[in-house]
Design a protein around this motif. Structure first.
Motif, PDB file in Angstrom:
ATOM      1  N   LEU A 171       0.996  -1.194  -0.214  1.00  0.00           N
ATOM      2  CA  LEU A 171      -0.012   0.038  -0.049  1.00  0.00           C
ATOM      3  C   LEU A 171       0.800   1.510   0.003  1.00  0.00           C
ATOM      4  O   LEU A 171       0.523   2.430  -0.610  1.00  0.00           O
ATOM      5  CB  LEU A 171      -1.030  -0.103   1.309  1.00  0.00           C
ATOM      6  CG  LEU A 171      -2.049  -1.108   1.209  1.00  0.00           C
ATOM      7  CD1 LEU A 171      -2.673  -1.040   2.457  1.00  0.00           C
ATOM      8  CD2 LEU A 171      -2.942  -0.633  -0.068  1.00  0.00           C
ATOM      9  N   SER A 172       2.057   1.195   0.727  1.00  0.00           N
ATOM     10  CA  SER A 172       2.869   2.394   0.524  1.00  0.00           C
ATOM     11  C   SER A 172       3.450   2.841  -0.725  1.00  0.00           C
ATOM     12  O   SER A 172       3.708   3.697  -0.833  1.00  0.00           O
ATOM     13  CB  SER A 172       3.993   2.278   1.597  1.00  0.00           C
ATOM     14  OG  SER A 172       3.330   2.078   2.826  1.00  0.00           O
ATOM     15  N   ARG A 173       3.783   1.756  -1.411  1.00  0.00           N
ATOM     16  CA  ARG A 173       4.183   1.879  -2.783  1.00  0.00           C
ATOM     17  C   ARG A 173       3.062   2.675  -3.657  1.00  0.00           C
ATOM     18  O   ARG A 173       3.393   3.385  -4.920  1.00  0.00           O
ATOM     19  CB  ARG A 173       4.552   0.639  -3.438  1.00  0.00           C
ATOM     20  CG  ARG A 173       5.972   0.173  -2.923  1.00  0.00           C
ATOM     21  CD  ARG A 173       6.590  -0.969  -3.501  1.00  0.00           C
ATOM     22  NE  ARG A 173       5.611  -1.982  -3.627  1.00  0.00           N
ATOM     23  CZ  ARG A 173       5.792  -3.263  -3.011  1.00  0.00           C
ATOM     24  NH1 ARG A 173       7.055  -3.354  -2.336  1.00  0.00           N
ATOM     25  NH2 ARG A 173       5.010  -4.179  -3.211  1.00  0.00           N
ATOM     26  N   LEU A 174       1.872   2.391  -3.311  1.00  0.00           N
ATOM     27  CA  LEU A 174       0.912   3.229  -4.259  1.00  0.00           C
ATOM     28  C   LEU A 174       0.888   4.778  -4.361  1.00  0.00           C
ATOM     29  O   LEU A 174       1.122   5.321  -3.173  1.00  0.00           O
ATOM     30  CB  LEU A 174      -0.497   2.647  -3.893  1.00  0.00           C
ATOM     31  CG  LEU A 174      -0.864   1.243  -4.137  1.00  0.00           C
ATOM     32  CD1 LEU A 174      -2.195   0.941  -3.553  1.00  0.00           C
ATOM     33  CD2 LEU A 174      -0.824   0.846  -5.720  1.00  0.00           C
ATOM     34  N   ASP A 179      -8.295   6.187  -4.627  1.00  0.00           N
ATOM     35  CA  ASP A 179      -9.482   5.340  -5.790  1.00  0.00           C
ATOM     36  C   ASP A 179     -10.062   4.310  -4.723  1.00  0.00           C
ATOM     37  O   ASP A 179     -11.065   3.826  -4.976  1.00  0.00           O
ATOM     38  CB  ASP A 179      -8.641   5.044  -6.770  1.00  0.00           C
ATOM     39  CG  ASP A 179      -8.582   6.063  -7.936  1.00  0.00           C
ATOM     40  OD1 ASP A 179      -9.116   6.906  -7.527  1.00  0.00           O
ATOM     41  OD2 ASP A 179      -7.743   5.778  -9.010  1.00  0.00           O
ATOM     42  N   LEU A 180      -9.186   3.662  -4.043  1.00  0.00           N
ATOM     43  CA  LEU A 180      -9.413   2.637  -3.030  1.00  0.00           C
ATOM     44  C   LEU A 180     -10.134   2.887  -1.646  1.00  0.00           C
ATOM     45  O   LEU A 180     -10.459   1.968  -1.178  1.00  0.00           O
ATOM     46  CB  LEU A 180      -8.182   1.557  -2.630  1.00  0.00           C
ATOM     47  CG  LEU A 180      -7.535   0.960  -3.733  1.00  0.00           C
ATOM     48  CD1 LEU A 180      -6.127   0.566  -3.316  1.00  0.00           C
ATOM     49  CD2 LEU A 180      -8.172   0.002  -4.583  1.00  0.00           C
ATOM     50  N   GLY A 181     -10.347   4.279  -1.797  1.00  0.00           N
ATOM     51  CA  GLY A 181     -11.050   4.716  -0.408  1.00  0.00           C
ATOM     52  C   GLY A 181     -10.105   4.477   0.765  1.00  0.00           C
ATOM     53  O   GLY A 181     -10.576   4.570   2.033  1.00  0.00           O
ATOM     54  N   GLY A 222      -7.069   6.527   2.916  1.00  0.00           N
ATOM     55  CA  GLY A 222      -6.004   7.677   2.996  1.00  0.00           C
ATOM     56  C   GLY A 222      -4.410   6.947   3.453  1.00  0.00           C
ATOM     57  O   GLY A 222      -4.437   6.014   3.972  1.00  0.00           O
ATOM     58  N   ARG A 223      -3.671   8.014   3.107  1.00  0.00           N
ATOM     59  CA  ARG A 223      -2.437   7.545   3.543  1.00  0.00           C
ATOM     60  C   ARG A 223      -2.009   7.155   5.112  1.00  0.00           C
ATOM     61  O   ARG A 223      -1.340   6.267   5.365  1.00  0.00           O
ATOM     62  CB  ARG A 223      -1.208   8.298   3.116  1.00  0.00           C
ATOM     63  CG  ARG A 223       0.203   7.921   3.122  1.00  0.00           C
ATOM     64  CD  ARG A 223       1.217   8.459   2.273  1.00  0.00           C
ATOM     65  NE  ARG A 223       0.843   8.119   0.548  1.00  0.00           N
ATOM     66  CZ  ARG A 223       0.944   7.431   0.062  1.00  0.00           C
ATOM     67  NH1 ARG A 223       1.752   6.213   0.502  1.00  0.00           N
ATOM     68  NH2 ARG A 223       0.862   7.281  -1.344  1.00  0.00           N
ATOM     69  N   GLY A 224      -2.658   8.058   5.560  1.00  0.00           N
ATOM     70  CA  GLY A 224      -2.447   7.450   7.261  1.00  0.00           C
ATOM     71  C   GLY A 224      -3.408   6.363   7.687  1.00  0.00           C
ATOM     72  O   GLY A 224      -3.223   5.923   8.779  1.00  0.00           O
ATOM     73  N   ASP A 225      -4.024   5.909   6.900  1.00  0.00           N
ATOM     74  CA  ASP A 225      -5.124   4.539   7.294  1.00  0.00           C
ATOM     75  C   ASP A 225      -4.400   3.392   6.924  1.00  0.00           C
ATOM     76  O   ASP A 225      -4.652   2.364   6.897  1.00  0.00           O
ATOM     77  CB  ASP A 225      -6.398   4.638   6.422  1.00  0.00           C
ATOM     78  CG  ASP A 225      -7.129   6.016   6.892  1.00  0.00           C
ATOM     79  OD1 ASP A 225      -7.130   6.275   7.779  1.00  0.00           O
ATOM     80  OD2 ASP A 225      -8.045   6.268   6.064  1.00  0.00           O
ATOM     81  N   ILE A 226      -3.105   3.513   6.137  1.00  0.00           N
ATOM     82  CA  ILE A 226      -2.507   2.200   5.821  1.00  0.00           C
ATOM     83  C   ILE A 226      -2.264   1.312   6.969  1.00  0.00           C
ATOM     84  O   ILE A 226      -2.396   0.130   6.745  1.00  0.00           O
ATOM     85  CB  ILE A 226      -1.175   2.519   5.029  1.00  0.00           C
ATOM     86  CG1 ILE A 226      -1.340   3.185   3.681  1.00  0.00           C
ATOM     87  CG2 ILE A 226      -0.300   1.296   4.779  1.00  0.00           C
ATOM     88  CD1 ILE A 226      -0.224   3.741   3.081  1.00  0.00           C
ATOM     89  N   GLU A 227      -1.814   1.616   7.910  1.00  0.00           N
ATOM     90  CA  GLU A 227      -1.469   0.704   9.180  1.00  0.00           C
ATOM     91  C   GLU A 227      -2.668   0.027   9.469  1.00  0.00           C
ATOM     92  O   GLU A 227      -2.819  -1.298   9.922  1.00  0.00           O
ATOM     93  CB  GLU A 227      -0.656   1.292  10.248  1.00  0.00           C
ATOM     94  CG  GLU A 227       0.772   1.619   9.631  1.00  0.00           C
ATOM     95  CD  GLU A 227       1.522   2.234  10.748  1.00  0.00           C
ATOM     96  OE1 GLU A 227       1.026   2.326  12.018  1.00  0.00           O
ATOM     97  OE2 GLU A 227       2.648   2.732  10.483  1.00  0.00           O
ATOM     98  N   PHE A 228      -3.770   0.864   9.932  1.00  0.00           N
ATOM     99  CA  PHE A 228      -5.083   0.512  10.202  1.00  0.00           C
ATOM    100  C   PHE A 228      -5.658  -0.579   9.222  1.00  0.00           C
ATOM    101  O   PHE A 228      -6.054  -1.975   9.618  1.00  0.00           O
ATOM    102  CB  PHE A 228      -6.109   1.314  10.436  1.00  0.00           C
ATOM    103  CG  PHE A 228      -7.330   0.990  10.432  1.00  0.00           C
ATOM    104  CD1 PHE A 228      -7.885   0.468  11.852  1.00  0.00           C
ATOM    105  CD2 PHE A 228      -8.409   0.961   9.896  1.00  0.00           C
ATOM    106  CE1 PHE A 228      -8.981   0.121  12.176  1.00  0.00           C
ATOM    107  CE2 PHE A 228      -9.946   0.597   9.871  1.00  0.00           C
ATOM    108  CZ  PHE A 228      -9.900   0.186  11.099  1.00  0.00           C
TER     109      PHE A 228
END
Length: 50
Positions: free
Chosen positions: A22-25, A32-34, A36-42
């Motif tokens: 996800l971090s590479r996106l 587009d996937l809904g 946020g960058r801050g939601d990746i770990e969650f």
């Protein structure tokens, strides 16, 4: 006990792989996937079953 160690290791690897992918996106792709960058770990924790 050994089964629990293996299970935890697999969950951790799944978590790390998801975070990495996800971090590479780009931010646009994440949006587009809904996600946020801050939601990746969650999102990764939920995907790993933690």
């Amino acid at each position: 006990m050994f089964d629990n160690v293996v299970k935890n290791y697999r969950q951790w690897r799944n978590y790390r792989n998801t975070v990495s992918e996800l971090s590479r996106l780009s931010t646009r792709d994440l949006n587009d996937l809904g996600i946020g960058r801050g939601d990746i770990e969650f999102v990764a924790r939920r995907a790993a079953g933690k």
